[in-house]
Design a protein around this motif. Sequence first.
Motif, PDB file in Angstrom:
ATOM      1  N   THR A  67       0.833  -1.210   0.000  1.00 31.51           N
ATOM      2  CA  THR A  67       0.000   0.000   0.000  1.00 31.51           C
ATOM      3  C   THR A  67       0.857   1.246   0.000  1.00 31.51           C
ATOM      4  O   THR A  67       0.646   2.178  -0.790  1.00 31.51           O
ATOM      5  CB  THR A  67      -0.930   0.016   1.228  1.00 31.51           C
ATOM      6  OG1 THR A  67      -1.835  -1.084   1.156  1.00 31.51           O
ATOM      7  CG2 THR A  67      -1.724   1.318   1.296  1.00 31.51           C
ATOM      8  N   GLN A  93      -5.347   2.606  -2.406  1.00 29.73           N
ATOM      9  CA  GLN A  93      -6.526   2.525  -1.543  1.00 29.73           C
ATOM     10  C   GLN A  93      -7.227   1.174  -1.689  1.00 29.73           C
ATOM     11  O   GLN A  93      -7.698   0.595  -0.694  1.00 29.73           O
ATOM     12  CB  GLN A  93      -7.501   3.660  -1.879  1.00 29.73           C
ATOM     13  CG  GLN A  93      -6.975   5.041  -1.601  1.00 29.73           C
ATOM     14  CD  GLN A  93      -6.503   5.213  -0.179  1.00 29.73           C
ATOM     15  OE1 GLN A  93      -7.239   4.976   0.772  1.00 29.73           O
ATOM     16  NE2 GLN A  93      -5.246   5.606  -0.023  1.00 29.73           N
ATOM     17  N   ILE A  97      -7.850  -1.385   1.361  1.00 27.71           N
ATOM     18  CA  ILE A  97      -9.226  -1.828   1.621  1.00 27.71           C
ATOM     19  C   ILE A  97      -9.258  -3.343   1.745  1.00 27.71           C
ATOM     20  O   ILE A  97      -9.939  -3.904   2.623  1.00 27.71           O
ATOM     21  CB  ILE A  97     -10.185  -1.329   0.522  1.00 27.71           C
ATOM     22  CG1 ILE A  97     -10.468   0.167   0.694  1.00 27.71           C
ATOM     23  CG2 ILE A  97     -11.498  -2.115   0.546  1.00 27.71           C
ATOM     24  CD1 ILE A  97     -11.251   0.783  -0.447  1.00 27.71           C
ATOM     25  N   THR A 150     -12.278   3.842   2.325  1.00 24.58           N
ATOM     26  CA  THR A 150     -11.060   3.399   3.013  1.00 24.58           C
ATOM     27  C   THR A 150     -11.103   3.765   4.484  1.00 24.58           C
ATOM     28  O   THR A 150     -10.780   2.944   5.353  1.00 24.58           O
ATOM     29  CB  THR A 150      -9.819   4.029   2.361  1.00 24.58           C
ATOM     30  OG1 THR A 150      -9.798   3.719   0.977  1.00 24.58           O
ATOM     31  CG2 THR A 150      -8.547   3.521   3.014  1.00 24.58           C
ATOM     32  N   ALA A 168      -6.481   7.161   8.680  1.00 24.52           N
ATOM     33  CA  ALA A 168      -7.278   7.138   7.454  1.00 24.52           C
ATOM     34  C   ALA A 168      -8.166   8.378   7.348  1.00 24.52           C
ATOM     35  O   ALA A 168      -8.363   8.927   6.251  1.00 24.52           O
ATOM     36  CB  ALA A 168      -8.133   5.878   7.417  1.00 24.52           C
TER      37      ALA A 168
END
Length: 223
Positions: A67, A93, A97, A150, A168
């Motif tokens: 990520t 993202q 997720i 997210t 986040a």
Amino acid sequence: MVKRALIERRPWLLLSIVSAIVWWLAIDGTQTPGAYQLVLKGVPVGLLAVYAWQRSLGTDGTLVALTMLVAAIGDALITLEYGWGGLVHALSQLIVIALYWRNHRPGVKPAVMASGLAAVVVAPVLAWFLMVGETGQGAVAASAALLAITAAMAWLSRFPRQRVGLGALLYLLSELLLIAVGARLVQGGALEQSARELVWPLYYIGQLLVTTGIVTTLRNERR
């Protein structure tokens, strides 16, 4: 003691923090040549990827490292072409997720679930109205929706909300602030300058909290 621990045990994390501060204070918004900006913009979050990767924390650790690596590439590309950078960020993202989905929190209370769903609805609607009359209105709203999803998934995951969930949300806030600047809502003078200067620290601190929160949780479980 905290500084010594960072230097001796988490050098990649320390280097990431230092490079993020250098970017914010000395490079962001300057006339630094484009090639240097491309490299330097991607370094802080790229080092977060290295920090997560070298902890060897299995599939979840690999996902958080991936990520941050993809996000770092997006950071770099944004200095050249905002659209391509945005697409790469969207990919980062989707990866995180998937990580949150793998680590959903069982037995989430209805009130908590409702707060997550509220963010998913409010953020893109707000982005849409901020961009009224501007080009790319739909794309911006879609980007805000993805970041809101997210944030909601992070909030509903088993990772600590005071770090991962907050991180986040800070990322989402940085995006909404950037949209406000781009939509000329805070255009002109000290207000615009202050808003622009807040985008990077909100984004980076958000990514820092997400990475360290997930890594710490996974490491504690291995002890």
